[in-house]
Design a protein around this motif. Structure first.
Motif, PDB file in Angstrom:
ATOM      1  N   MET A 465      38.901  48.625  34.674  1.00 41.21           N
ATOM      2  CA  MET A 465      39.730  47.955  35.668  1.00 41.21           C
ATOM      3  C   MET A 465      39.351  48.403  37.081  1.00 41.21           C
ATOM      4  SD  MET A 465      41.183  47.994  32.613  1.00 41.21           S
ATOM      5  CE  MET A 465      40.259  46.500  32.257  1.00 41.21           C
ATOM      6  N   ALA A 466      38.920  49.646  37.224  1.00 41.82           N
ATOM      7  CA  ALA A 466      38.565  50.161  38.552  1.00 41.82           C
ATOM      8  C   ALA A 466      37.304  49.496  39.095  1.00 41.82           C
ATOM      9  CB  ALA A 466      38.374  51.678  38.479  1.00 41.82           C
ATOM     10  N   SER A 467      36.331  49.285  38.223  1.00 41.67           N
ATOM     11  CA  SER A 467      35.036  48.758  38.665  1.00 41.67           C
ATOM     12  C   SER A 467      35.130  47.376  39.309  1.00 41.67           C
ATOM     13  CB  SER A 467      34.071  48.737  37.479  1.00 41.67           C
ATOM     14  OG  SER A 467      32.801  48.279  37.867  1.00 41.67           O
ATOM     15  N   PRO A 468      35.797  46.374  38.709  1.00 43.42           N
ATOM     16  CA  PRO A 468      35.866  45.059  39.365  1.00 43.42           C
ATOM     17  C   PRO A 468      36.681  45.067  40.654  1.00 43.42           C
ATOM     18  CG  PRO A 468      37.257  45.096  37.417  1.00 43.42           C
ATOM     19  CD  PRO A 468      36.425  46.349  37.376  1.00 43.42           C
ATOM     20  N   ILE A 469      37.609  46.006  40.800  1.00 44.87           N
ATOM     21  CA  ILE A 469      38.333  46.122  42.069  1.00 44.87           C
ATOM     22  C   ILE A 469      37.355  46.497  43.176  1.00 44.87           C
ATOM     23  CG2 ILE A 469      40.047  47.521  43.292  1.00 44.87           C
ATOM     24  CD1 ILE A 469      41.686  47.576  40.703  1.00 44.87           C
ATOM     25  N   VAL A 470      36.438  47.416  42.889  1.00 47.48           N
ATOM     26  CA  VAL A 470      35.423  47.783  43.870  1.00 47.48           C
ATOM     27  C   VAL A 470      34.458  46.617  44.106  1.00 47.48           C
ATOM     28  CG1 VAL A 470      33.501  49.341  44.351  1.00 47.48           C
ATOM     29  CG2 VAL A 470      35.601  50.228  43.331  1.00 47.48           C
ATOM     30  N   ALA A 471      34.087  45.907  43.043  1.00 46.30           N
ATOM     31  CA  ALA A 471      33.206  44.750  43.206  1.00 46.30           C
ATOM     32  C   ALA A 471      33.838  43.697  44.113  1.00 46.30           C
ATOM     33  CB  ALA A 471      32.862  44.150  41.844  1.00 46.30           C
ATOM     34  N   GLY A 472      35.145  43.468  43.927  1.00 46.38           N
ATOM     35  CA  GLY A 472      35.835  42.516  44.793  1.00 46.38           C
ATOM     36  C   GLY A 472      35.855  42.969  46.234  1.00 46.38           C
ATOM     37  N   ALA A 473      36.104  44.268  46.459  1.00 47.04           N
ATOM     38  CA  ALA A 473      36.097  44.799  47.826  1.00 47.04           C
ATOM     39  C   ALA A 473      34.713  44.668  48.448  1.00 47.04           C
ATOM     40  CB  ALA A 473      36.547  46.256  47.823  1.00 47.04           C
ATOM     41  N   ALA A 474      33.671  44.967  47.674  1.00 53.29           N
ATOM     42  CA  ALA A 474      32.299  44.843  48.187  1.00 53.29           C
ATOM     43  C   ALA A 474      31.997  43.410  48.605  1.00 53.29           C
ATOM     44  CB  ALA A 474      31.307  45.312  47.129  1.00 53.29           C
ATOM     45  N   SER A 475      32.518  42.444  47.858  1.00 53.26           N
ATOM     46  CA  SER A 475      32.267  41.044  48.216  1.00 53.26           C
ATOM     47  C   SER A 475      32.932  40.677  49.541  1.00 53.26           C
ATOM     48  CB  SER A 475      32.746  40.110  47.099  1.00 53.26           C
ATOM     49  OG  SER A 475      34.159  40.008  47.061  1.00 53.26           O
ATOM     50  N   LEU A 476      34.089  41.298  49.840  1.00 51.48           N
ATOM     51  CA  LEU A 476      34.718  41.083  51.145  1.00 51.48           C
ATOM     52  C   LEU A 476      33.813  41.613  52.258  1.00 51.48           C
ATOM     53  CD1 LEU A 476      38.427  42.168  50.461  1.00 51.48           C
ATOM     54  CD2 LEU A 476      37.502  39.845  50.465  1.00 51.48           C
ATOM     55  N   TYR A 477      33.199  42.757  52.015  1.00 50.08           N
ATOM     56  CA  TYR A 477      32.287  43.335  53.007  1.00 50.08           C
ATOM     57  C   TYR A 477      31.100  42.410  53.239  1.00 50.08           C
ATOM     58  CZ  TYR A 477      29.338  46.807  55.348  1.00 50.08           C
ATOM     59  OH  TYR A 477      28.545  47.471  56.258  1.00 50.08           O
ATOM     60  N   TYR A 478      30.545  41.879  52.171  1.00 49.52           N
ATOM     61  CA  TYR A 478      29.452  40.918  52.299  1.00 49.52           C
ATOM     62  C   TYR A 478      29.897  39.706  53.110  1.00 49.52           C
ATOM     63  CZ  TYR A 478      25.960  42.893  49.068  1.00 49.52           C
ATOM     64  OH  TYR A 478      24.992  43.665  48.480  1.00 49.52           O
ATOM     65  N   GLY A 479      31.103  39.222  52.824  1.00 50.01           N
ATOM     66  CA  GLY A 479      31.581  38.025  53.510  1.00 50.01           C
ATOM     67  C   GLY A 479      31.842  38.253  54.981  1.00 50.01           C
TER      68      GLY A 479
END
Length: 843
Positions: A465-479
């Motif tokens: 559960m922790a890993s996709p939360i970080v993946a989602g945050a990283a995508s915000l940074y990309y955006g």
């Protein structure tokens, strides 16, 4: 049931409680605890002696499940990539290359475009023995068994677990105690991050398609779950305003895409994981329920690597990694793993990293408790971004299920059990798990009685559960920062930003790294602001050392800072990996020695983050038979204030990669002819972005000069490219006019128009020129948005001609005064003059 899990989470969270006055109006001070747990700063602990007793009770009869099985009947063999390609042809061709020991086995397939191949063994053959016998044979680079992988999901099958479920499922003990269902969004500052970017909710009519893309490699997903469909929509396809690019979805078997495969979830794990990263926001509810994925502005693809019974292998997951890297994915999430070292996994991660992909992976965990559980792969692979789990209150869940170790990069919410027996007559037991999307039909997780898990939505716990939360945050940074992996090295930028912006909980010295949470706990708001949240004064280097192509334990790694007098020394772990965790920022010479074979690299250390994937290929290696690729090398501009027309530095844009052994060395020289170094001799650089500045003696650019870039991969193969050093006049633009309204209504669409003249020497076409918008409120308090607008389809704007771009934009949902400013770009390089800045009032 064959569905294997990584952890059964039971234990105690032991942390200090914040002062009662910080709890807000719901808090009632009870000395050592608060009766209402509604603030992310609050957690509850039992006194240590009682805590140890309770933990022993809760952990009884819970077996520690190893995650190290292999798939019987198969072996993985790596050849040079050209040889692997030949093996896919005819049996006669294959016989020319197959070594003794493999000639009687059945070739099954090649894994994507790598050198790895899958072979089916004869009945009763031992895969480990076959792999060991193949090592050192002609054309064989590496060989290993096919390792089984496991979804990182706790399996709640213990009697004590069921006892905890008495009463309300998530708070079995504690009258009046409450906690926020989506507490993990509070603890990651999600709403503040969304208010920064994109500062709006999307509908099916205006969901952008050109957004960061996350590949979720898991058990599949229920594609038509209501929370993957944006408001007003009827489908999860990005073309219909949904969250997925369904055209890229795939299921894998033995590393191959199954032609008739399905990515529909049969287990339930993948749907829960995907929702945490990508569930749509502000799209209403289903049966009164609904969540928001941290990366809701992004889009996803689903790569299924487990079959209907929950079986999957490292070949399946590695094949999906190769596939994602070849299909434009920005970020990969893997909530799975095996405790067996897998060179295949390492090769797949290296391939993706070198292609510019950020690979985010869940760390090891165990239902019998956390602590030093040893590494798990691919999380422990060099270049992977490893995520461990926090419980409520930012505290690492190590006493409960989460592992510690040298490979951990960051922590994010994964859930925990919170117990407080300080008042034995009125105890508290709270299951602070992670709430997300679940399958809307019956699935195996329901059969094991996971507390709070239901049709459509429910609770699970784990590093998964922790890993996709970080993946989602990283995508915000990309955006927000408009990162495109085609620009090169954007994954390194995001990797380091995640680490630098993390909150320190365990207080690593100098804001550096420690074994529980790596660089700290995820804070998405700080991440988007690109800040050093801890004021770090030290950084790190990490990587892997090979000897003759094999990961080498107990190799020596030395690091010395330029101008320094101290040489730091460490040794590699059994899996060949190493880490320096407290180095002063600056340039270092790093030397690896494996059984007398030496390799040297130049590495730049930056405060608060790693220099990741600093790998060494010592000795002779025959597995990489391709040269490195220089994707981009261009002179950008002269640097510094000129003295008598001379400049002391020059700026270059570059990106090079090698998908097998990585780039070991970059060198630039300058000469009066292409390939010469008579003006500036070969100078080694350590790029940490897609731009580098080369300092040199003063140069007067009155004569034509050439810069030459030479890149060397880990195998010692080089590629060279020379470019002229002249300010680029091929691509230039002059702003002519614009029509932008002075005021717009919040959330509504409006029309803009821009006219530019081609002031360069090259024609503009819609295929290679785009426009980029940079707009923000004063002081950068809120971002208006960052949009790309292509010139009209079919355009061919010759030098001297003008072109007008018209577009419909959507105003921010937050009122304020915003700046509109636009400029041309080609690839990642902006050029020409910008539009005159206009302040737009959003009412």
């Amino acid at each position: 049931m064959n569905f294997r899990v990584l952890s059964l989470a039971t234990g105690l969270l032991m942390v200090a409680v914040a002062p009662a006055q910080n709890f807000g109006p719901m808090a009632e001070s009870l000395g050592r605890r608060s009766r209402v747990i509604g603030n992310p700063a609050v957690s509850i602990f039992a006194p240590k002696p009682l805590g140890l007793v309770l933990r022993s009770i809760l952990n009884r009869n819970i077996p520690s499940k190893r995650k190290n099985e292999i798939v019987p009947g198969y072996v993985l063999v790596k050849f040079p990539t050209k040889v692997a390609a030949e093996l896919t042809k005819t049996e006669a061709t294959r016989a020319r290359f197959v070594p003794a020991g493999l000639q009687t086995e059945n070739f099954r397939n090649r894994i994507q475009r790598s050198g790895w191949t899958v072979w089916k063994l004869g009945k009763g053959e031992d895969p480990k023995a076959v792999a060991a016998n193949l090592k050192g044979k002609p054309n064989v680079v590496a060989a290993q068994p096919l390792n089984k992988i496991y979804p990182l999901l706790p399996e709640p099958n213990d009697g004590d677990w069921n006892t905890i479920e008495v009463g309300e499922p998530m708070i079995p003990l504690g009258e009046g105690v409450t906690y926020r269902r989506l507490w993990y969004l509070d603890e990651t500052s999600a709403f503040d991050a969304w208010s920064d970017w994109p500062n709006r909710w999307f509908t099916s009519a205006d969901k952008p398609q050109n957004v960061p893309m996350i590949a979720v490699i898991d058990t599949g997903v229920e594609r038509q779950h209501p929370d993957f469909i944006n408001a007003g929509g009827f489908d999860s396809s990005i073309e219909e305003g949904g969250q997925f690019d369904l055209s890229l979805d795939a299921q894998f078997s033995f590393g191959e895409v199954m032609p008739d495969g399905s990515t529909e979830d049969a287990m339930g794990h993948g749907t829960h994981v995907t929702g945490l990263a990508l569930a749509s926001g502000n799209n209403g509810n289903w049966n009164g329920k609904g969540i928001v994925g941290l990366g809701y502005p992004s889009k996803g693809i689903n790569l299924r690597v487990f079959d209907d019974t929950g079986n999957g292998s490292d070949a399946d997951a590695a094949g999906a990694i190769f596939y994602a890297a070849d299909h434009g994915v920005d970020i990969i999430n893997l909530s799975l793993g095996t405790e067996n070292f897998s060179q295949l996994f390492q090769d797949a991660v290296t391939y993706a990293w070198q292609k510019g992909v950020l690979v985010i992976v869940a760390c090891n965990e165990d239902g019998a408790g956390g602590g030093d559980l040893g590494p798990i792969y691919p999380a422990a692979c060099s270049g992977a971004f490893a995520v461990t789990a926090n419980g409520y209150g930012y505290i690492h869940a190590s006493d409960y299920y989460a592992g510690t170790g040298s490979y951990i990069d960051l922590a994010a919410p994964g859930g925990n059990i919170i117990l407080d027996y300080s008042n034995i007559e009125d105890p508290i037991a709270m299951l602070a798990y992670i709430y997300s999307t679940t399958m809307t039909t019956h699935n195996p997780i329901m059969d094991v009685g996971a507390p709070g898990y239901d049709l459509g939505y429910g609770y699970l716990i784990g590093t998964s559960m922790a890993s996709p939360i970080v993946a989602g945050a990283a995508s915000l940074y990309y955006g927000k920062h408009d990162l495109d992996r085609a620009q090169g090295m954007q994954n390194l930028r995001a990797y380091r930003a995640l680490q630098r912006s993390a909150l320190s909980v365990y207080g690593a010295p100098k804001g550096s790294w420690e074994t529980h949470q790596g660089y700290g706990s995820l804070d998405a708001a700080y991440l988007l602001q690109d800040v050093d949240a801890r004021g770090a004064t030290a950084g790190a280097i990490e990587g892997i050392v090979y000897n003759e192509g094999t990961a080498q334990g107990n190799a020596t790694v030395r690091a010395k800072k330029d101008g320094g007098t101290i040489t730091y020394q460490t040794s590699t772990l059994a899996n060949g990996t190493y880490r320096y965790d407290q180095l002063a920022p600056g340039m270092y010479t790093v030397t690896a020695v494996a059984f007398g074979k030496t390799k040297v690299r130049r590495v730049e250390v930056i405060a608060g983050s790693d220099a990741p994937a600093t790998d060494f290929w010592c000795g002779t290696y025959t597995g990489d038979d391709t040269a490195p690729v220089i994707d981009r090398f261009a002179f950008s501009n002269w640097e510094g204030v000129p003295t008598s027309g001379a400049y002391s530095a020059s700026r270059f844009k570059l990106w090079a990669f090698d998908t097998e052994t990585g780039i070991e060395k970059y060198q630039i020289k300058i000469g009066r002819t292409a390939g010469a170094g008579d003006v500036v001799a070969n100078t080694e650089i350590a790029p940490t972005s897609n731009e580098v500045v080369l300092n040199h003696a003063a140069i007067t650019p009155s004569v034509k000069l050439y810069a030459t870039l030479t890149v060397t991969n880990g195998n010692g193969t080089t590629t060279t490219l020379s470019v002229p050093m002249a300010v680029n006049t091929e691509w230039d633009a002059t702003f002519v006019s614009q029509q932008v309204p002075a005021s717009v209504v919040a959330g509504q669409t409006f029309t803009v128009s821009f006219t530019f003249r081609n002031a360069g020497t090259q024609n503009w076409t819609s295929g290679d020129v785009s426009r980029i918008a940079l707009s923000s409120m004063p002081a950068g308090s809120t971002t208006f948005g960052r949009s790309r607008l292509g010139i009209p389809p079919g355009s061919n704007v010759a030098p001297g001609q003008t072109v007008t771009i018209q577009a419909r934009l959507t105003a921010p949902s937050t009122p304020g005064v915003y700046e509109s400013c636009w400029k041309f770009s080609r690839g990642s390089v902006q050029f020409g003059s910008a539009t005159t800045a206009i302040w737009v009032t959003v009412n």
